[in-house]
Design an enzyme around this catalytic site. Sequence first.
Site, PDB file in Angstrom:
ATOM      1  N   HIS A 180      -2.421   5.142  -2.977  1.00 29.67           N
ATOM      2  CA  HIS A 180      -3.242   3.786  -3.071  1.00 29.67           C
ATOM      3  C   HIS A 180      -3.472   3.440  -1.858  1.00 29.67           C
ATOM      4  CE1 HIS A 180      -0.413   2.481  -6.559  1.00 29.67           C
ATOM      5  NE2 HIS A 180      -1.405   3.270  -7.129  1.00 29.67           N
ATOM      6  N   LYS A 226       1.265  -0.980   5.774  1.00 30.04           N
ATOM      7  CA  LYS A 226       2.314  -1.308   4.865  1.00 30.04           C
ATOM      8  C   LYS A 226       3.594  -0.737   5.795  1.00 30.04           C
ATOM      9  CE  LYS A 226       0.154  -0.500   0.547  1.00 30.04           C
ATOM     10  NZ  LYS A 226      -0.080   0.328  -0.558  1.00 30.04           N
TER      11      LYS A 226
END
Length: 200
Positions: free
Chosen positions: A60, A70
């Site tokens: 992703h 992230k």
Amino acid sequence: MRQLSVPGAWLHTPTVHPDSRGSFHEAYRAADFTDGVGRPLRLAQANVSVSRRGVLRGVHYADVPPGQGKYVTCLRGAILDVAVDLRSGSPTYGNWEAVELSAANHRSLYLAEGLGHAFLALDDDTTVMYLCSEGYAPGREHGIHPLDPELAIAWPEDVRPVLSDKDAGAPTLAEAAAAGRLPDYATCLAYASIRTATDC
């Protein structure tokens, strides 16, 4: 924080303090993160996923700007966590590096905006938390097929991957590149510089 072979991916291995009650460690420390990465972690959303053994999530990524950085931690079980350089024009384009994150080793992985992210659950009831620099925006979210032979990610041979319909239908790296859907390396670097100037 140790930078991986994929620029923009950093591994944090904390000092664990065990005693008769259990253990304690700092999963995230702002000063150490900023010293390692060069800018603070901007937190807009925290996600938690629970997966059975074999579940494969990713690869992703999100459009840059703003992308989605992230900070990934495995709270229960274990995962093989993979950072993939999807940035068109990057010197390490198409390269990836995998690290094991687990409840036992307490490590965390940070992936900067523009990198692809995937992980494979190695145990049942594996619980993963990821702190995100931007909230989820479906129109900006994309994926690359995690079993793309061009990427050739070395997933464990003893684990049969289980993919969502969305991930199973994701394009290959070549297809995404041909469609102009990959992050641009120069744009990612420029955006990181802007974020560093405004966040620090």
